[in-house]
Structures are given as C-alpha cells and as structure tokens.
Design a protein around this motif. Sequence first.
Motif, PDB file in Angstrom:
ATOM      1  N   SER A  86     -20.439 -24.451 -20.968  1.00  0.00           N
ATOM      2  CA  SER A  86     -20.860 -23.447 -22.289  1.00  0.00           C
ATOM      3  C   SER A  86     -22.953 -23.683 -21.946  1.00  0.00           C
ATOM      4  O   SER A  86     -23.458 -22.724 -22.159  1.00  0.00           O
ATOM      5  CB  SER A  86     -21.261 -23.994 -23.442  1.00  0.00           C
TER       6      SER A  86
ATOM      7  N   TRP B 109     -12.085 -25.165 -13.316  1.00  0.00           N
ATOM      8  CA  TRP B 109     -12.203 -24.005 -13.766  1.00  0.00           C
ATOM      9  C   TRP B 109     -12.869 -22.270 -13.627  1.00  0.00           C
ATOM     10  O   TRP B 109     -12.552 -21.348 -13.616  1.00  0.00           O
ATOM     11  CB  TRP B 109     -12.866 -23.766 -15.353  1.00  0.00           C
TER      12      TRP B 109
ATOM     13  N   SER C 189     -11.679 -18.966 -11.199  1.00  0.00           N
ATOM     14  CA  SER C 189     -10.169 -17.758 -11.112  1.00  0.00           C
ATOM     15  C   SER C 189     -10.551 -17.574  -9.896  1.00  0.00           C
ATOM     16  O   SER C 189     -11.812 -17.241  -9.454  1.00  0.00           O
ATOM     17  CB  SER C 189     -10.827 -16.918 -11.703  1.00  0.00           C
TER      18      SER C 189
ATOM     19  N   THR D 158      -6.052 -20.260 -10.067  1.00  0.00           N
ATOM     20  CA  THR D 158      -7.182 -21.211 -11.135  1.00  0.00           C
ATOM     21  C   THR D 158      -7.570 -22.863 -10.284  1.00  0.00           C
ATOM     22  O   THR D 158      -6.727 -23.252  -9.919  1.00  0.00           O
ATOM     23  CB  THR D 158      -7.683 -21.794 -12.823  1.00  0.00           C
TER      24      THR D 158
ATOM     25  N   THR E  24     -12.043 -18.216 -24.426  1.00  0.00           N
ATOM     26  CA  THR E  24     -13.200 -19.259 -24.487  1.00  0.00           C
ATOM     27  C   THR E  24     -14.099 -19.216 -23.176  1.00  0.00           C
ATOM     28  O   THR E  24     -15.089 -19.676 -23.074  1.00  0.00           O
ATOM     29  CB  THR E  24     -12.130 -20.653 -23.837  1.00  0.00           C
TER      30      THR E  24
ATOM     31  N   GLY F  81     -17.672 -17.567 -21.771  1.00  0.00           N
ATOM     32  CA  GLY F  81     -18.637 -17.403 -22.906  1.00  0.00           C
ATOM     33  C   GLY F  81     -17.848 -17.776 -24.344  1.00  0.00           C
ATOM     34  O   GLY F  81     -17.211 -16.745 -24.485  1.00  0.00           O
ATOM     35  N   THR F  82     -17.710 -19.281 -25.147  1.00  0.00           N
ATOM     36  CA  THR F  82     -16.254 -19.136 -26.125  1.00  0.00           C
ATOM     37  C   THR F  82     -16.824 -18.340 -27.115  1.00  0.00           C
ATOM     38  O   THR F  82     -17.709 -17.871 -27.507  1.00  0.00           O
ATOM     39  CB  THR F  82     -17.254 -20.819 -27.106  1.00  0.00           C
TER      40      THR F  82
ATOM     41  N   ILE G 166     -20.611 -19.526 -28.700  1.00  0.00           N
ATOM     42  CA  ILE G 166     -21.067 -19.174 -28.031  1.00  0.00           C
ATOM     43  C   ILE G 166     -21.666 -18.005 -27.972  1.00  0.00           C
ATOM     44  O   ILE G 166     -22.868 -17.194 -28.587  1.00  0.00           O
ATOM     45  CB  ILE G 166     -20.871 -19.814 -26.283  1.00  0.00           C
TER      46      ILE G 166
ATOM     47  N   PHE H  58     -28.499 -22.772 -29.890  1.00  0.00           N
ATOM     48  CA  PHE H  58     -27.420 -23.349 -29.040  1.00  0.00           C
ATOM     49  C   PHE H  58     -27.504 -25.250 -28.670  1.00  0.00           C
ATOM     50  O   PHE H  58     -27.034 -25.901 -28.221  1.00  0.00           O
ATOM     51  CB  PHE H  58     -27.975 -22.768 -27.307  1.00  0.00           C
TER      52      PHE H  58
HETATM   53  P1  FAD Z   1     -17.100 -27.050 -23.074  1.00  0.00           P
HETATM   54  O1  FAD Z   1     -18.682 -26.630 -23.272  1.00  0.00           O
HETATM   55  O2  FAD Z   1     -17.364 -28.154 -23.740  1.00  0.00           O
HETATM   56  O3  FAD Z   1     -17.519 -26.171 -24.860  1.00  0.00           O
HETATM   57  C1  FAD Z   1     -15.980 -26.765 -25.809  1.00  0.00           C
HETATM   58  C2  FAD Z   1     -16.303 -26.134 -27.519  1.00  0.00           C
HETATM   59  O4  FAD Z   1     -17.445 -26.773 -27.523  1.00  0.00           O
HETATM   60  C3  FAD Z   1     -16.224 -25.066 -27.960  1.00  0.00           C
HETATM   61  O5  FAD Z   1     -15.348 -24.841 -29.117  1.00  0.00           O
HETATM   62  C4  FAD Z   1     -17.553 -24.390 -27.839  1.00  0.00           C
HETATM   63  O6  FAD Z   1     -17.532 -23.516 -28.154  1.00  0.00           O
HETATM   64  C5  FAD Z   1     -17.968 -26.015 -28.016  1.00  0.00           C
HETATM   65  N1  FAD Z   1     -19.320 -25.721 -27.874  1.00  0.00           N
HETATM   66  C6  FAD Z   1     -20.615 -26.611 -27.022  1.00  0.00           C
HETATM   67  N2  FAD Z   1     -21.575 -26.166 -27.103  1.00  0.00           N
HETATM   68  C7  FAD Z   1     -22.010 -25.554 -28.146  1.00  0.00           C
HETATM   69  C8  FAD Z   1     -22.930 -25.113 -29.229  1.00  0.00           C
HETATM   70  N3  FAD Z   1     -23.986 -26.027 -28.773  1.00  0.00           N
HETATM   71  N4  FAD Z   1     -22.485 -25.107 -30.818  1.00  0.00           N
HETATM   72  C9  FAD Z   1     -21.587 -24.672 -31.317  1.00  0.00           C
HETATM   73  N5  FAD Z   1     -20.278 -25.239 -30.318  1.00  0.00           N
HETATM   74  C10 FAD Z   1     -20.426 -25.447 -29.532  1.00  0.00           C
HETATM   75  N6  FAD Z   1     -15.401 -20.659 -14.964  1.00  0.00           N
HETATM   76  C11 FAD Z   1     -16.302 -20.214 -13.763  1.00  0.00           C
HETATM   77  O7  FAD Z   1     -17.216 -20.273 -13.740  1.00  0.00           O
HETATM   78  N7  FAD Z   1     -15.714 -18.675 -13.352  1.00  0.00           N
HETATM   79  C12 FAD Z   1     -14.563 -19.037 -13.470  1.00  0.00           C
HETATM   80  O8  FAD Z   1     -13.810 -18.103 -12.651  1.00  0.00           O
HETATM   81  C13 FAD Z   1     -14.198 -19.606 -14.715  1.00  0.00           C
HETATM   82  N8  FAD Z   1     -12.661 -19.553 -15.068  1.00  0.00           N
HETATM   83  C14 FAD Z   1     -12.007 -19.693 -16.184  1.00  0.00           C
HETATM   84  C15 FAD Z   1     -10.506 -19.676 -16.367  1.00  0.00           C
HETATM   85  C16 FAD Z   1     -10.034 -20.072 -17.006  1.00  0.00           C
HETATM   86  C17 FAD Z   1      -8.309 -19.647 -16.780  1.00  0.00           C
HETATM   87  C18 FAD Z   1     -10.421 -20.843 -17.949  1.00  0.00           C
HETATM   88  C19 FAD Z   1      -9.850 -21.589 -19.565  1.00  0.00           C
HETATM   89  C20 FAD Z   1     -12.380 -21.609 -17.897  1.00  0.00           C
HETATM   90  C21 FAD Z   1     -12.441 -20.641 -16.783  1.00  0.00           C
HETATM   91  N9  FAD Z   1     -14.104 -20.574 -16.322  1.00  0.00           N
HETATM   92  C22 FAD Z   1     -14.502 -20.034 -15.625  1.00  0.00           C
HETATM   93  C23 FAD Z   1     -14.666 -21.326 -17.710  1.00  0.00           C
HETATM   94  C24 FAD Z   1     -15.226 -21.323 -18.921  1.00  0.00           C
HETATM   95  O9  FAD Z   1     -15.953 -20.459 -18.165  1.00  0.00           O
HETATM   96  C25 FAD Z   1     -15.372 -22.244 -19.797  1.00  0.00           C
HETATM   97  O10 FAD Z   1     -14.271 -22.840 -19.930  1.00  0.00           O
HETATM   98  C26 FAD Z   1     -16.436 -22.019 -20.584  1.00  0.00           C
HETATM   99  O11 FAD Z   1     -17.783 -22.006 -20.610  1.00  0.00           O
HETATM  100  C27 FAD Z   1     -16.446 -23.258 -21.389  1.00  0.00           C
HETATM  101  O12 FAD Z   1     -16.581 -24.480 -21.144  1.00  0.00           O
HETATM  102  P2  FAD Z   1     -15.310 -25.363 -21.176  1.00  0.00           P
HETATM  103  O13 FAD Z   1     -14.600 -25.561 -21.253  1.00  0.00           O
HETATM  104  O14 FAD Z   1     -16.201 -26.668 -20.844  1.00  0.00           O
HETATM  105  O15 FAD Z   1     -15.985 -25.615 -22.920  1.00  0.00           O
END
Ligand code: FAD
Length: 406
Positions: free
Chosen positions: A159, A183, A185, A232, A383, A386-387, A390, A405
Amino acid sequence: MSTITAQPANAKKSLKQDIYEHPDFYQIDSLLTEEHKLIRSSIRDFVKREISPYIEDWAQRAHFPYEIVKKFGEIGAFGPTIPQEYGGGGLDYISYGILMQEIERGDSGMRSTASVQGSLVMYPIYKFGSEAQRKKYLPKLASGEWLGCFGLTEPDHGSNPSGMVTNFKDKGDHYLLNGAKMWISNAPKADLAVVWAKDEKGRIHGLIVERGMAGFSTPETHGKWSLRASATGELVFDNVKVPKENLLPNKSGLGAPLMCLDSARYGIAWGALGAAMDCYESARRYAAERIQFDKPIGSFQLVQKKLSEMLTEITKAQLLNWRLGTLMNEGKATTAQISLAKRNNVQVALEIAREARQIHGGMGITGEYSIMRHMMNLESVVTYEGTHDIHLLILGNEITGIPAFS
Ligand code: FAD
Ligand code: TGC
C-alpha cells in the motif's frame, strides 16, 4: 476439468452454454453510441467463444492460457485508448470500460492480462516514454506479440509504494538495477517489465527491463486460490545492466505510476461490474429453474429480495461507470472519483457473488457455475490496485484535505 457430473434434475445447466445477456434496467444502453454497442457485441462473442468454454478448466488447473495473448491482440483488447499510429485502438474510455467489463464477465484473471498490458505497460510507455520507445514497444504490445508486466509492489511495500527499495545506479553507459517486486501479474510469461525504482537521490523512475537481461528473473507465485488462470510472479533484479535508453524520460516521481493506476483502476470499476452481472444473471436463471417445495425458488420472497438488491446495486454501478467514463473522455475525472468507483463496484460485485452463491445452493460451490470462481477472483481485485481501505482513505483525503495514510 470440473469433476461434478450430476446436477439436480430441475436445474438446467445454463452457464456452460454461456447464454449471458446483460441486465439493463435503466436503459443505459441508450446512452451508448452504435460503436460502443458494436465493440460490446464483438468482445462478448469473443469471450463466449474463446474464454467461457475453457475458463473453468484453466482455473481448476491454475493454468494461464498464453495463447490468449495473441488473440487479445487480434481483437484490439490491448491499449484501446492508445493512438492507432502506435498500434492502439484510438478509442474512447467508455469503449475501454466496455472491453474490461466483458472480459471480466468471463474471468477477472483474463481481464488482468488485458488491463495490465494496456493501462500499466502501454500507457506509461506512451505517456512517459521517448518516441523511440513508443515505436519499439507499443505495436508489439498492442498485437500481443509481446506481453508486458508492471512492477510497483515489493515484498515490504504494498500500500505504501513510496517506501520502495528497488534502486538503480548510474554506471556511465548503463544503469545497474537491484531489488525485487512481488505479486506481479503476467510476470512469469512477460517479455518485458515496466519497473519502478529509485535513483541515487531517491527519486522514482520507470525503467523497461527486457527478458533475457542478465540477472533478471521472474519466479512464479504458486498456491493462489484466486485469479488462478492469471500468471502471477516476482521480478528479481540482481545487478541487472539496463541500457540508458530504457529509462522512461518524460516523468519521474510516485505520481508517474499513480497516473497509470488511475487508468487501470478505472478499467477495474467496469470489470468488476462485469463479474457482478454474470453472477446476477446466473442467479436469476437458476431461481427460475430450480424447484423446491413444488415451486421455483424465485417465487420465494427471500430469493426475490436477493435478486432485487443485486439489480439495484448493478444499476447504480452501471450509472457510475457511464458517468465516470464521460468524465474520463473529457479529461476531467479525478483520482478520488476513480477510487470511489473502483472501491464501490468491487465491493458490490463481491457481495453479489456471495448472494448469488447462496441462491445456487450447493451447486454454487462447484465449477458448473462461474459464481465461486468470480467470488475468489474478486478477493484479489478488492486488494490489488489499491485496497478497499486505501481507496476509502483517498476519498477521506479528498473530503477533508487531511491525508490519513500514515
Ligand atoms: P498491505 O499494504 O500490507 O496491506 C495489508 C492490509 O493493511 C490491507 O487491508 C490494507 O488496506 C491495510 N493497510 C495498509 N496501509 C494502511 C493504512 N495506511 N491505513 C489503513 N489500512 C492500511 N502489484 C504490482 O505492482 N503489479 C501487479 O501486476 C500486481 N498484481 C497483483 C496480482 C494479485 C493477484 C495480487 C493479490 C496483487 C497484485 N499486486 C500487483 C499487488 C497489489 O497491488 C498489493 O497486494 C496491494 O497494493 C496491497 O499491498 P499488500 O498486499 O502488500 O498489502
Ligand atoms: P502522495 O504523497 O499522496 O503522492 C505522491 C506524489 O504523487 C502525486 N500523485 C499523483 N499524481 C498523478 N496521479 C495521481 N493519481 C496521483 N496521486 C498522487 C502527488 O501529487 C505527489 O506528487 P509530488 O510531486 O508532491 O511528489 O503519495 P503517498 O506516498 O502518500 O501515497 C498515497 C497512496 C497511499 C494513495 C498511494 O501510495 C496508493 O495509491 N497506494 C496503493 C498502492 C497501489 O495501488 N498499488 C497497486 C500496484 S499495481 C497493481 O496492483 C496491479 S494489479 C493489476 C491487475 O492484475 O489487474
């Protein structure tokens, strides 16, 4: 291949034949041009022919059908808004949305393949690349001869991409790139990656890294329960020598990848609606066919409540997408507006998938219907890009002017 062979006698197997037609309760079709409708009917036919008959098997086997890349290229699914002189479609943003909606109606993983290539690989090369980079890469990406991926997320920075540690050093005649992305794609099959990394001053830039460059590898991520037909993986850079002409020269800073995300998140707002409409249509048909207590289950008030609420949310999301598309066409859509649509539509789609699963009873957990696959896929869609939370914070920042943030 699905192992379920028997169905309840009074539930006709309808989805396998893919008789899908979209709901249009508010006559939103009348807001579309003839060209939009033509694009929709041709991509819908494509999905029915090239995706629906096979997707369950691909997903069950966690198989990415690489041959779809060339087929997407042929039908113009890659870079529809990129000008035609670079191989793109030269179409408007509503056309792009329709393409994403119809592809995700088939499967979110298939839409991922298309939206990453268009919004996250072709878009930055077109927007931030040199003329030589545009000419070298865009036509091959548009035709599906090459597949690309987008590396922003890192193992410790999801994030919060501004904290990224992937970096490059200026070595005179080349850059030396080190770090890892996670992660990603399309990564395991990609011919090139648009990679976001910090220079020696900590400024973020985009670099085009090509398969075959020494020290660059793309290990596949296994064991996903979601987006199983999408490949992925990781991007690993171990002292990769990147030619200087591979740096995207026309924009630096986190704003560059975030601009790409605006485009991709817009496509997801439409895509998720496609998955939702597929679930709703399947549930509507099943409710008419499935008999319990000597009546179709659609005659029970509780089932009607579920269907009514689904259609209400679908109609609201259709209107949202159409309006957002017109703002995109006018160059007026803001990041927060896109966040609202991505966040709302993915959440609504997940809820609709869950309710549709209930209406299908036990059959809803099988691969005979697309519901459970959509539901599991949407758990990634909520997710990535941007979750859910987020996007709520992006909206909160827009409303209050106070970023929450960190
Ligand atoms: P984290 O950032 O660790 O978040 C975990 C939890 O904490 C979430 O619920 C989040 O909302 C919460 N959180 C984090 N920060 C805060 C905050 N400040 N306030 C409140 N809550 C917060 N990325 C790429 O760059 N290229 C791709 O092609 C790509 N493809 C993907 C394909 C798949 C199948 C998946 C699962 C992910 C992919 N992603 C890709 C990555 C995706 O963008 C990230 O998984 C996503 O941005 C979230 O990051 P994270 O998984 O590290 O979760
Ligand atoms: P912040 O301080 O807000 O901004 C940093 C700089 O960027 C500018 N900016 C933008 N510029 C253009 N367009 C936008 N949309 C922009 N948003 C911000 C901003 O003005 C600033 O510029 P400057 O000049 O002052 O430096 O950044 P922050 O670090 O506080 O982060 C904000 C936050 C959390 C919203 C952002 O980091 C974010 O969106 N995080 C989520 C990460 C994410 O979405 N990752 C997606 C990875 S790709 C992916 O998931 C693909 S899946 C594809 C598929 O398979 O379909």
